[in-house]
Write a protein that holds these residues in place. Structure first.
Motif, short mmCIF file in Angstrom:
data_model
loop_
_atom_site.label_atom_id
_atom_site.label_comp_id
_atom_site.label_asym_id
_atom_site.label_seq_id
_atom_site.Cartn_x
_atom_site.Cartn_y
_atom_site.Cartn_z
N UNK A 119 0.85 -1.21 0.00
CA UNK A 119 0.00 0.00 0.00
C UNK A 119 0.88 1.25 0.00
N UNK A 156 -4.60 0.47 -6.14
CA UNK A 156 -5.37 1.10 -5.07
C UNK A 156 -6.86 0.88 -5.25
N UNK A 166 -7.50 -2.45 -3.87
CA UNK A 166 -7.36 -2.45 -2.42
C UNK A 166 -8.54 -1.78 -1.72
N UNK A 167 -9.03 -0.70 -2.31
CA UNK A 167 -10.13 0.01 -1.65
C UNK A 167 -11.37 -0.87 -1.53
N UNK A 181 -11.31 -4.16 -1.30
CA UNK A 181 -10.85 -5.45 -0.82
C UNK A 181 -11.37 -5.76 0.60
N UNK A 217 -9.29 -4.74 4.15
CA UNK A 217 -9.33 -3.42 4.77
C UNK A 217 -8.06 -2.65 4.42
N UNK A 218 -8.26 -1.39 4.09
CA UNK A 218 -7.11 -0.55 3.75
C UNK A 218 -7.09 0.65 4.68
N UNK A 226 -4.63 6.13 3.30
CA UNK A 226 -4.21 5.77 1.95
C UNK A 226 -5.42 5.74 1.03
N UNK A 227 -6.51 5.15 1.50
CA UNK A 227 -7.68 4.97 0.64
C UNK A 227 -8.28 6.30 0.23
#
Ligand SMILES: Cc1cc2nc3c(=O)[nH]c(=O)nc-3n(C[C@H](O)[C@H](O)[C@H](O)COP(=O)(O)OP(=O)(O)OC[C@H]3O[C@@H](n4cnc5c(N)ncnc54)[C@H](O)[C@@H]3O)c2cc1C
Ligand code: SF4
Ligand code: SF4
Lengths: 377, 288
Positions: free
Chosen positions: A130, A144, A147-148, A150, B1-2, B6-7
């Protein structure tokens, strides 16, 4: 951990189904021809019940031990990296129109992924990637976006492999953050269940939706006992104190020549490492020459072309390429991203065809330096 | 989960791999194998293409690929972009076949800039080898445009042969018109060559540099830069006053592909322009 719950194996199946209904592609461990792989699962029946792995430098063996445990193996060769940071990703398409051409950005239309069975060290590896893909002025939007969306169900470790050394980095064997739900699997003569806790709001609401039982007295202790035993079973270690400086100061250490004699520069370690992020691009046109594509592909600092430029090649020797790998992981990574590039999963040791063990190589460099400093021969 | 930092925070950052389209206005052959593309720069949201001296673009030739190429034009004239390119391989050959009106892709400008503001009030020594003059040309334009803000301007330039000299007309102009000292050397002369022969470092003996008052900017092949920096330090120039522009293999230009790592540095985003103390310890090591 938040308020602990006790999930039955049926509850876990309900979780899988609920995630599917919510539109997730559910990815979990499966036995595929004698190796655990993370792949699409349809139900908990796909989980590798009763399989345990044996790992040593350059060695991996998966066997059925007759039990019912879903997550009794340690770690598979491939990590979750391949779902978030795709081994091959088409980035851009170009369409020619006379002298000009147009550009279109390839949007990721993949379903969101729900991971089941992420290990604590793997959560840490994901959080490291990340940072890699978002900490500069430019970011990897494909990564990203995956990941968002996920969702992650972590499973604390109940069996340490011979090559595990997460305890040296404090990245395992218990998950502390980076998950939506964390499970500890408990299997004994009469029972098979999970002690579960939520790590995010979406994890909490999924647990509430399933409505499992509250954990009863003794469950949490049993979970802690599983984790403690795993931790105690870890024998490998890496002394990380002063490691970044040790490696950056010792680029001329004779031990690099010694490793270079064994290293085949195959690049396996970079492929299995959950944090390695290097890539190259491939440009191609179709047969008509009218459309062109740019595709990004995983690359490795062990390939001969990695540091080649038109006037020469900055890393020709095997020594320099192994040194780049190890020094990047354990030293320059810290300066670049404020965190180590290694989480202690041991994959690179297991999957090295000649069993090179980075903890031993670091030990040799450290030992050599200590000897010199003590004036020994 | 992030991690929410960052998200959320990063969603607005620019998409890093998407090139903007630009049109080739003219192709000038500087030598047998080196050419300058004059380009109508892409306009981002109606804004002109601003860049600093020393920065580079990733230049894309349709279907062939991208190369990192420094911007060689005047930063005060952002409406006409120039890239001076040495034809050495696949992409640089494809770019050499472009003609007026053809389209190219550009990503950039990327990387760090030459320290022009730091040079104000000082003597400036520019040392270039081969194609290394291209990333320094924007500096020369700027120094000459703001001539009175600087002390002496010394331009030392080395090429393989007289036929390999870039920007010949401009070199003449710079030395004549603008009170700059231009000294040129070639590795091999020819019958018409009356100038210096030998490496760039040999030219320092023709200058009486007031080293405490000087700032140096160096670009060329790595060995040339290494010896030039050593020579400058030997003559008393502080390492902090020496800047150089590095080159490594580059695929992305934005710190994501890993190729340009030089120890802990990413040449693309921490460089390409570095002060000598930033990288001196790495320059001395082999195969870093
Ligand atoms: C910051 C920076 C600025 C540069 N500025 C200029 C400039 O102003 N003018 C100029 O002529 N050249 C410049 N170069 C060098 C230029 O990028 C290479 O010559 C070019 O990429 C070679 O590509 P090719 O396909 O023609 O060569 P090939 O040998 O066919 O290269 C194949 C691939 O290797 C990589 N590669 C090869 N050589 C280099 C190299 N020297 N540097 C980086 N990657 C390389 C590229 O990714 C390329 O796609 C610069 C390089 C960097 C890093
Ligand atoms: S370097 Fe080896 S042990 Fe460390 S994270 Fe990568 S694969 Fe795992
Ligand atoms: S340089 Fe090597 S060790 Fe570092 S991320 Fe890239 S492939 Fe991995």
């Amino acid at each position: 951990m938040n308020e602990p719950f006790r999930l039955s194996t049926e509850d876990l199946q309900h979780i899988v189904m609920s995630l599917q209904q919510k539109g997730y592609e559910v990815i979990g461990p499966r036995n595929s021809d004698g190796v655990i792989v993370y792949d699409r699962i349809h139900s908990t029946d796909d989980l590798p019940a009763g399989f345990v792995d044996e790992q040593a430098p350059g060695m991996y063996r998966l066997a059925k031990n007759g039990g019912t445990q879903f997550f009794g193996y340690t770690l598979p060769p491939q990590s979750w990296k391949r779902f978030l940071y795709l081994p091959r990703r088409e980035l851009i398409a170009f369409d020619k129109d006379g002298k000009s051409f147009g550009v279109s950005h390839q949007k990721d239309e993949a379903k969101p992924y729900a991971f089941i069975g992420a290990r604590p060290c793997e959560l840490k590896a994901i959080s490291i990637q990340d940072r890699v893909f978002s900490s500069g002025d430019y970011l990897d939007d494909g990564y990203l976006s995956a990941r968002r969306r996920n969702f992650i169900i972590a499973v604390n470790c109940s069996h340490a492999g011979e090559n595990c050394f997460c305890t040296s980095f404090g990245t395992g064997p218990e998950a502390e953050s980076g998950f939506d739900i964390a499970l500890t699997e408990i299997v004994n003569e009469e029972k098979h269940f999970f002690v579960a806790g939520a790590g995010s709001d979406s994890g909490k609401s999924l647990i509430e939706e399933i409505g499992p039982a509250r954990a009863v007295e003794g469950d949490v202790d049993a979970a802690h006992e599983v984790i403690r035993k795993t931790s105690d079973a870890i024998t490998k270690s890496l002394d990380i104190a002063g490691l970044p400086k040790l490696l950056s100061d010792n680029s001329d250490h004779p031990h690099w020549d010694d490793v270079a004699k064994r290293c085949l520069t195959c690049g396996n370690c970079t492929m299995v490492c959950p944090t390695c992020f290097c890539s190259t691009v491939e440009d191609a046109t179709d047969l008509s020459g009218k459309t062109a594509k740019r595709t990004r592909i995983w690359d490795s600092c062990f390939t001969m072309d990695f540091a080649r430029v038109s006037g020469g090649n900055f890393r020709i020797s095997a020594k320099s390429r192994y040194r780049q790998w190890l020094t990047h992981k354990l030293s320059s990574w810290v300066e670049q991203f404020g965190v180590s590039g290694c989480v202690g999963c041991g994959r690179c040791i297991t999957w090295c065809p000649v069993g090179i063990d980075l903890t031993a190589e670091v030990g040799a460099i450290k030992g050599g330096v200590a000897k010199q400093e003590n004036g020994g021969s | 989960m992030i991690d929410t930092n960052i998200a959320v925070k990063r969603t607005e950052a620019p998409i890093s791999m998407l090139p903007a389209l630009a049109t080739v206005r003219r192709v000038i052959w500087e030598t047998d194998d080196t050419y300058t593309l004059l380009i109508d720069p892409p306009r981002a949201n109606g804004r002109s293409f601003a860049f600093s001296a020393g920065q580079f673009n990733m230049v894309y030739a349709f279907g062939t690929g991208e190369s990192a190429i420094s911007i060689s034009s005047d930063p005060s004239r952002p409406n006409m972009l120039a890239h001076t390119i040495h034809r050495v391989g696949t992409v640089t050959s494809a770019l050499s076949r472009l003609r007026r009106g053809d389209t190219i892709g550009l990503r950039g400008p990327f990387g760090t800039a030459w320290p022009i503001e730091e040079a104000v009030g000082k003597d400036v020594c520019i040392a270039a080898g081969g194609i290394g003059l291209a990333p320094l040309r924007p500096v020369i334009y700027t120094l000459l445009r703001r001539r009175e803000e600087f002390g002496r301007i010394m331009i030392l330039y080395g090429a393989r042969s007289p036929l390999d000299l870039l920007y010949r007309v401009e070199l003449e102009e710079w030395s004549k018109a603008a009170n700059a000292e231009v000294i040129i050397t070639v590795d091999r002369g020819d019958s018409s060559w009356k100038g210096h022969i030998g490496v760039v470092t040999g030219l320092f003996s023709y200058l009486k540099m007031d080293t405490p008052a000087t700032l140096a900017m160096v670009c060329g092949p790595e060995v040339m830069m290494k010896y030039t920096c050593e020579e400058l330090e030997r003559r008393g120039l502080a390492a902090e006053r020496i800047y150089l522009s590095m080159e490594r293999n580059m695929k992305c230009g934005v710190g994501l592909c890993g190729h340009c790592q030089f120890g802990p540095k990413f040449i693309c985003k921490d460089g390409p322009v570095f002060s000598l103390p930033q990288i001196k310890h790495l320059l001395d090591r082999k195969e870093i």
